[in-house]
Write a protein that holds these residues in place. Structure first.
Motif, PDB file in Angstrom:
ATOM      1  N   SER A   1       0.839  -1.201   0.000  1.00 34.68           N
ATOM      2  CA  SER A   1       0.000   0.000   0.000  1.00 34.68           C
ATOM      3  C   SER A   1       0.876   1.254   0.000  1.00 34.68           C
ATOM      4  O   SER A   1       1.856   1.337   0.729  1.00 34.68           O
ATOM      5  CB  SER A   1      -0.886  -0.026   1.247  1.00 34.68           C
ATOM      6  OG  SER A   1      -1.645   1.127   1.355  1.00 34.68           O
ATOM      7  N   SER A   2       0.508   2.233  -0.802  1.00 35.88           N
ATOM      8  CA  SER A   2       1.284   3.481  -0.943  1.00 35.88           C
ATOM      9  C   SER A   2       0.882   4.500   0.117  1.00 35.88           C
ATOM     10  O   SER A   2       0.163   5.446  -0.158  1.00 35.88           O
ATOM     11  CB  SER A   2       1.087   4.059  -2.347  1.00 35.88           C
ATOM     12  OG  SER A   2       1.602   3.195  -3.307  1.00 35.88           O
TER      13      SER A   2
ATOM     14  N   SER B   1       5.116   3.551  14.693  1.00 30.74           N
ATOM     15  CA  SER B   1       4.867   4.336  13.477  1.00 30.74           C
ATOM     16  C   SER B   1       3.506   4.002  12.875  1.00 30.74           C
ATOM     17  O   SER B   1       2.814   4.894  12.386  1.00 30.74           O
ATOM     18  CB  SER B   1       5.971   4.116  12.433  1.00 30.74           C
ATOM     19  OG  SER B   1       5.981   2.787  11.950  1.00 30.74           O
ATOM     20  N   ALA B   2       3.100   2.738  12.931  1.00 31.48           N
ATOM     21  CA  ALA B   2       1.785   2.362  12.383  1.00 31.48           C
ATOM     22  C   ALA B   2       0.669   3.108  13.110  1.00 31.48           C
ATOM     23  O   ALA B   2      -0.224   3.679  12.468  1.00 31.48           O
ATOM     24  CB  ALA B   2       1.589   0.854  12.494  1.00 31.48           C
ATOM     25  N   ARG B   3       0.722   3.109  14.430  1.00 30.20           N
ATOM     26  CA  ARG B   3      -0.316   3.826  15.198  1.00 30.20           C
ATOM     27  C   ARG B   3      -0.342   5.304  14.834  1.00 30.20           C
ATOM     28  O   ARG B   3      -1.407   5.898  14.640  1.00 30.20           O
ATOM     29  CB  ARG B   3      -0.079   3.655  16.699  1.00 30.20           C
ATOM     30  CG  ARG B   3      -0.452   2.297  17.237  1.00 30.20           C
ATOM     31  CD  ARG B   3      -0.478   2.252  18.760  1.00 30.20           C
ATOM     32  NE  ARG B   3       0.803   2.552  19.380  1.00 30.20           N
ATOM     33  CZ  ARG B   3       1.749   1.660  19.633  1.00 30.20           C
ATOM     34  NH1 ARG B   3       1.561   0.396  19.325  1.00 30.20           N
ATOM     35  NH2 ARG B   3       2.879   2.023  20.214  1.00 30.20           N
ATOM     36  N   GLN B   4       0.837   5.914  14.741  1.00 32.33           N
ATOM     37  CA  GLN B   4       0.901   7.347  14.454  1.00 32.33           C
ATOM     38  C   GLN B   4       0.479   7.665  13.021  1.00 32.33           C
ATOM     39  O   GLN B   4      -0.215   8.653  12.784  1.00 32.33           O
ATOM     40  CB  GLN B   4       2.300   7.880  14.738  1.00 32.33           C
ATOM     41  CG  GLN B   4       2.638   7.867  16.211  1.00 32.33           C
ATOM     42  CD  GLN B   4       4.019   8.419  16.495  1.00 32.33           C
ATOM     43  OE1 GLN B   4       4.679   9.004  15.635  1.00 32.33           O
ATOM     44  NE2 GLN B   4       4.483   8.242  17.718  1.00 32.33           N
TER      45      GLN B   4
ATOM     46  N   GLY C   1      -5.083   8.890   8.550  1.00 30.84           N
ATOM     47  CA  GLY C   1      -6.312   8.161   8.263  1.00 30.84           C
ATOM     48  C   GLY C   1      -6.074   6.896   7.443  1.00 30.84           C
ATOM     49  O   GLY C   1      -7.026   6.286   6.957  1.00 30.84           O
ATOM     50  N   ALA C   2      -4.823   6.493   7.306  1.00 37.22           N
ATOM     51  CA  ALA C   2      -4.521   5.248   6.583  1.00 37.22           C
ATOM     52  C   ALA C   2      -5.149   4.071   7.320  1.00 37.22           C
ATOM     53  O   ALA C   2      -5.417   4.137   8.518  1.00 37.22           O
ATOM     54  CB  ALA C   2      -3.007   5.059   6.479  1.00 37.22           C
ATOM     55  N   SER C   3      -5.364   2.991   6.600  1.00 37.61           N
ATOM     56  CA  SER C   3      -5.975   1.796   7.179  1.00 37.61           C
ATOM     57  C   SER C   3      -4.913   0.826   7.675  1.00 37.61           C
ATOM     58  O   SER C   3      -3.855   0.687   7.071  1.00 37.61           O
ATOM     59  CB  SER C   3      -6.830   1.082   6.133  1.00 37.61           C
ATOM     60  OG  SER C   3      -7.854   1.931   5.676  1.00 37.61           O
ATOM     61  N   ALA C   4      -5.260   0.137   8.757  1.00 35.44           N
ATOM     62  CA  ALA C   4      -4.375  -0.910   9.279  1.00 35.44           C
ATOM     63  C   ALA C   4      -4.556  -2.170   8.433  1.00 35.44           C
ATOM     64  O   ALA C   4      -5.629  -2.367   7.874  1.00 35.44           O
ATOM     65  CB  ALA C   4      -4.718  -1.195  10.739  1.00 35.44           C
TER      66      ALA C   4
END
Length: 150
Positions: free
Chosen positions: A25-26, A86-89, A95-98
């Motif tokens: 994912s970009s 970094s993923a959480r932030q 607003g990126a998706s997990a």
């Protein structure tokens, strides 16, 4: 923490890392993700015992060079820590998706300064090869945290 396949005198080997996003994912090539990652890597020496040198943040992966300090956290644990934070932030601020990151990573221990130079040439030209910029100096999502000397 000597590694059998490395020169036994190399106390601080240089590691070349590639970490990809989930489903490629970009979500990374933006000022927010770049800032989050750079900040975490700046704190890595004190928190985790890892120095981060040069890095390039691409839309769907990162390349970086790192070197352990005197008492480093295990490489895979260090990567897991900055990936989780970094993923959480990134999710909270963009607003990126997990999930943001793939579970695994690719690492390679470099043996010589020549190898480091060749790898850096490859890494810094990634945005050019991807046709994101015409010159590697134009790519805004790259940097250097510590000067690493293998």
């Amino acid at each position: 923490m000597p590694l059998a396949h490395l020169d036994p005198f190399a106390r601080h080997p240089l590691v070349f890392l590639t970490v990809c996003t989930a489903q490629r994912s970009s979500v990374l090539a933006n000022a927010i993700a770049h800032s989050i990652l750079a900040e975490l890597w700046r704190d890595s020496l004190e928190r985790n015992g890892w120095c981060v040198g040069r890095f390039v943040v691409m839309p769907d992966h990162i390349h970086l060079f790192a070197m352990p300090a005197e008492k480093p956290q295990q490489l895979s644990k260090w990567i897991a820590v900055w990936k989780a934070i970094s993923a959480r932030q990134i999710i909270a601020k963009t607003g990126a998706s997990a999930p943001i990151w793939q579970r695994d990573h690719f690492d390679r221990y470099l043996r010589t300064t020549e190898s480091y130079g060749k790898k850096w040439d490859y890494v810094c030209n990634n945005p050019v090869h991807a046709k994101l910029v015409s010159n590697s100096d134009e790519w805004p999502y790259q940097g250097i945290i510590h000067e690493l000397r293998p």
